[in-house]
Design an enzyme around this catalytic site. Structure first.
Site, PDB file in Angstrom:
ATOM      1  N   HIS A 175     -10.859  -5.259  -2.826  1.00  0.00           N
ATOM      2  CA  HIS A 175      -9.472  -5.537  -2.459  1.00  0.00           C
ATOM      3  C   HIS A 175      -9.417  -5.809  -0.963  1.00  0.00           C
ATOM      4  O   HIS A 175     -10.311  -5.437  -0.214  1.00  0.00           O
ATOM      5  CB  HIS A 175      -8.540  -4.390  -2.856  1.00  0.00           C
ATOM      6  CG  HIS A 175      -8.897  -3.074  -2.247  1.00  0.00           C
ATOM      7  ND1 HIS A 175      -9.960  -2.301  -2.691  1.00  0.00           N
ATOM      8  CD2 HIS A 175      -8.349  -2.392  -1.220  1.00  0.00           C
ATOM      9  CE1 HIS A 175     -10.033  -1.195  -1.973  1.00  0.00           C
ATOM     10  NE2 HIS A 175      -9.076  -1.227  -1.061  1.00  0.00           N
TER      11      HIS A 175
ATOM     12  N   HIS B   7      -6.857  -5.705   2.505  1.00  0.00           N
ATOM     13  CA  HIS B   7      -5.649  -5.203   3.148  1.00  0.00           C
ATOM     14  C   HIS B   7      -5.119  -6.289   4.078  1.00  0.00           C
ATOM     15  O   HIS B   7      -5.858  -6.801   4.921  1.00  0.00           O
ATOM     16  CB  HIS B   7      -5.959  -3.964   3.991  1.00  0.00           C
ATOM     17  CG  HIS B   7      -6.499  -2.816   3.215  1.00  0.00           C
ATOM     18  ND1 HIS B   7      -5.723  -1.724   2.874  1.00  0.00           N
ATOM     19  CD2 HIS B   7      -7.738  -2.570   2.724  1.00  0.00           C
ATOM     20  CE1 HIS B   7      -6.477  -0.863   2.207  1.00  0.00           C
ATOM     21  NE2 HIS B   7      -7.699  -1.353   2.100  1.00  0.00           N
TER      22      HIS B   7
ATOM     23  N   GLY C 146     -15.543   2.816   4.326  1.00  0.00           N
ATOM     24  CA  GLY C 146     -14.152   3.211   4.139  1.00  0.00           C
ATOM     25  C   GLY C 146     -13.543   2.818   2.810  1.00  0.00           C
ATOM     26  O   GLY C 146     -12.342   2.985   2.602  1.00  0.00           O
ATOM     27  N   GLN C 147     -14.342   2.311   1.881  1.00  0.00           N
ATOM     28  CA  GLN C 147     -13.801   1.912   0.577  1.00  0.00           C
ATOM     29  C   GLN C 147     -13.552   3.158  -0.259  1.00  0.00           C
ATOM     30  O   GLN C 147     -14.461   3.943  -0.514  1.00  0.00           O
ATOM     31  CB  GLN C 147     -14.775   0.975  -0.138  1.00  0.00           C
ATOM     32  CG  GLN C 147     -14.230   0.407  -1.433  1.00  0.00           C
ATOM     33  CD  GLN C 147     -15.192  -0.588  -2.095  1.00  0.00           C
ATOM     34  OE1 GLN C 147     -16.305  -0.820  -1.628  1.00  0.00           O
ATOM     35  NE2 GLN C 147     -14.737  -1.173  -3.190  1.00  0.00           N
TER      36      GLN C 147
ATOM     37  N   ASN D 235     -12.927  -3.200   3.060  1.00  0.00           N
ATOM     38  CA  ASN D 235     -13.867  -2.104   3.236  1.00  0.00           C
ATOM     39  C   ASN D 235     -14.911  -2.189   2.133  1.00  0.00           C
ATOM     40  O   ASN D 235     -14.567  -2.387   0.972  1.00  0.00           O
ATOM     41  CB  ASN D 235     -13.144  -0.757   3.176  1.00  0.00           C
ATOM     42  CG  ASN D 235     -12.074  -0.639   4.247  1.00  0.00           C
ATOM     43  OD1 ASN D 235     -12.282  -1.034   5.384  1.00  0.00           O
ATOM     44  ND2 ASN D 235     -10.922  -0.120   3.873  1.00  0.00           N
TER      45      ASN D 235
ATOM     46  N   ASP E  38       0.852  -1.186   0.000  1.00  0.00           N
ATOM     47  CA  ASP E  38       0.000   0.000   0.000  1.00  0.00           C
ATOM     48  C   ASP E  38       0.893   1.243   0.000  1.00  0.00           C
ATOM     49  O   ASP E  38       1.906   1.273   0.695  1.00  0.00           O
ATOM     50  CB  ASP E  38      -0.905  -0.009   1.241  1.00  0.00           C
ATOM     51  CG  ASP E  38      -2.032   0.993   1.154  1.00  0.00           C
ATOM     52  OD1 ASP E  38      -1.747   2.208   1.077  1.00  0.00           O
ATOM     53  OD2 ASP E  38      -3.198   0.570   1.176  1.00  0.00           O
ATOM     54  N   ILE E  39       0.525   2.261  -0.771  1.00  0.00           N
ATOM     55  CA  ILE E  39       1.347   3.476  -0.829  1.00  0.00           C
ATOM     56  C   ILE E  39       1.174   4.345   0.418  1.00  0.00           C
ATOM     57  O   ILE E  39       1.983   5.228   0.663  1.00  0.00           O
ATOM     58  CB  ILE E  39       1.088   4.306  -2.111  1.00  0.00           C
ATOM     59  CG1 ILE E  39      -0.363   4.769  -2.179  1.00  0.00           C
ATOM     60  CG2 ILE E  39       1.491   3.534  -3.347  1.00  0.00           C
ATOM     61  CD1 ILE E  39      -0.612   5.780  -3.294  1.00  0.00           C
TER      62      ILE E  39
END
Length: 113
Positions: A99, A101, A92-93, A86, A29-30
């Protein structure tokens, strides 16, 4: 194709994959919120959990198998980790492509959000 995760999965945006097969890609994740924060993204565009079709449920099982492998590879499986999905904006998406986390490398708190 405006979906950033579709672009990543199709190689249009270059990312260093930690894992790739014919169904999913996994990459860091960035904006990590844990020492180990990996996104596991199916190559098939599915907007959210609410858009899964019957034929997609085996894909979700595959994602958890990939999470197991990555957690072992990263050395976080023994102490524990969290898998988060999410769903929808209130959930929170922020990218409308399903996807997961994979978070680890620190103690997770509860409640999470």
């Amino acid at each position: 194709m405006d979906c950033i995760f579709c672009k990543i999965a199709n190689g249009l945006i270059k990312v260093d994959f930690l894992y790739e097969d014919d169904k999913v890609v996994a990459f860091r994740d960035i904006n990590p919120v844990a020492p180990q924060h990996v996104l596991i993204v199916p190559k098939k565009h599915i907007e959210s959990v609410m858009n899964l079709q019957e034929e997609d449920f085996s894909l979700v099982g595959h994602i958890f198998k990939v999470a197991q492998k990555i957690s072992n590879d990263l050395g976080i499986s023994e102490n524990g980790f969290r898998i988060v999905n999410n769903c929808g904006t209130a959930g929170g998406q922020t990218v409308m492509h399903i996807h997961f986390h994979l978070l680890g490398g620190r103690d997770m708190q509860w409640p999470p959000g």
